[in-house]
Enzyme design. Structure first.
Site, PDB file in Angstrom:
ATOM      1  N   SER A 294      40.456  38.202  36.930  1.00 26.80           N
ATOM      2  CA  SER A 294      39.161  38.839  37.156  1.00 26.80           C
ATOM      3  C   SER A 294      38.292  38.641  35.925  1.00 26.80           C
ATOM      4  O   SER A 294      38.800  38.627  34.791  1.00 26.80           O
ATOM      5  CB  SER A 294      39.330  40.334  37.421  1.00 26.80           C
ATOM      6  OG  SER A 294      38.078  40.987  37.428  1.00 26.80           O
TER       7      SER A 294
ATOM      8  N   TYR B 292      42.338  48.516  35.167  1.00 22.08           N
ATOM      9  CA  TYR B 292      42.372  47.317  36.012  1.00 22.08           C
ATOM     10  C   TYR B 292      42.035  46.085  35.174  1.00 22.08           C
ATOM     11  O   TYR B 292      42.693  45.040  35.284  1.00 22.08           O
ATOM     12  CB  TYR B 292      41.378  47.482  37.151  1.00 22.08           C
ATOM     13  CG  TYR B 292      41.165  46.247  37.999  1.00 22.08           C
ATOM     14  CD1 TYR B 292      42.079  45.889  38.986  1.00 22.08           C
ATOM     15  CD2 TYR B 292      40.037  45.442  37.806  1.00 22.08           C
ATOM     16  CE1 TYR B 292      41.870  44.755  39.767  1.00 22.08           C
ATOM     17  CE2 TYR B 292      39.829  44.316  38.587  1.00 22.08           C
ATOM     18  CZ  TYR B 292      40.743  43.978  39.561  1.00 22.08           C
ATOM     19  OH  TYR B 292      40.539  42.856  40.329  1.00 22.08           O
TER      20      TYR B 292
END
Length: 242
Positions: A137, A151
């Site tokens: 990501s 995250y």
């Protein structure tokens, strides 16, 4: 008989980016095994869509946070030369101090521990060579303060996994690469309670918009192809410049 040279396992392969990757790889003629956790209707729809493109496609319900789930995926896949390590999840947007401890543990289990164990199994499954594409990501380098620091940290671990494992298995004919999507048009934002996030965040992207899942899938397809045969142990950012 299945063409082993064009056989790929995709974890989390039936929704969002995973489903887009499945469609794109099917267009390259790859037979597919798609893992999913719980949304059977989406899994069946994606399977049928992929089969309509003229390739073999099977779906397997499996939890990558469990040893049994990972074993089920690889047993169903059989001989393969590609793994797209895509399964992952977010649960809410909140500062770290306001995020429940159990949710942080769950986030690491789904986004780092599980994918690491999938990559471990993939090395054995790709004994004759192949490609592992990890889905990271853009948050891994941005940190995502005020949204999901935990995250982002898990995805930074995916980048480290890609680098280290890529170097470790290069001599075995296995390439390990990653794609780091930025803001992408999926249902993740609505599922985490912020359906307007894309509209709000898009002006912060240098290209002025979110990506589509299909744009991320193009990067995955290139990395899996022979055209990227000299690319390993690295992460390709698909973030619109952010």
């Amino acid at each position: 008989m299945k063409d082993r040279s064009l056989s790929t396992l995709i974890t989390g392969g039936t929704r969002g980016i995973g489903a887009a990757v499945a469609r794109r790889l099917a267009a390259d003629g790859r037979s597919l095994v798609l893992g999913y956790l719980s949304d059977e209707s989406s899994a069946v729809a994606t399977r049928d869509e992929v089969r309509a493109l003229g390739v073999s496609c099977e779906i397997v319900q499996a939890d990558i946070t469990t040893d049994r789930g990972i074993a089920d995926l690889f047993e169903a896949a059989g001989p393969i030369t590609g793994v797209v390590n895509n399964a992952g999840a977010t649960y809410r947007y909140a500062p770290l101090a306001e995020t429940p401890a159990d949710e942080i543990r769950k986030t690491y289990a789904v986004n780092l521990v599980g994918p690491t164990l999938v990559a471990r199994a993939a090395v054995s499954a790709l004994a004759e060579g192949g490609v592992i594409v990890n889905i990271s990501s853009g948050a891994a380098t941005l940190g995502s303060p005020g949204e999901y620091v935990h995250y982002a940290a898990a995805k930074a671990g995916i980048d480290a996994l890609t680098k280290g494992l890529g170097l470790e298995v290069a001599g075995q004919g296995i390439r390990v690469v990653a794609v780091a999507p930025g803001l992408t048009e999926t249902d993740m934002h609505a599922n985490t309670g912020d359906p307007g996030r894309i509209t709000r965040m898009a002006p912060q992207i240098p290209l002025g918009r979110a990506s589509s899942p299909d744009e991320v899938a193009e990067a995955v397809a290139w990395l899996m192809s022979d055209k990227a045969g000299y690319v390993t142990a690295t992460t390709l950012r698909v973030t619109g410049g952010r």
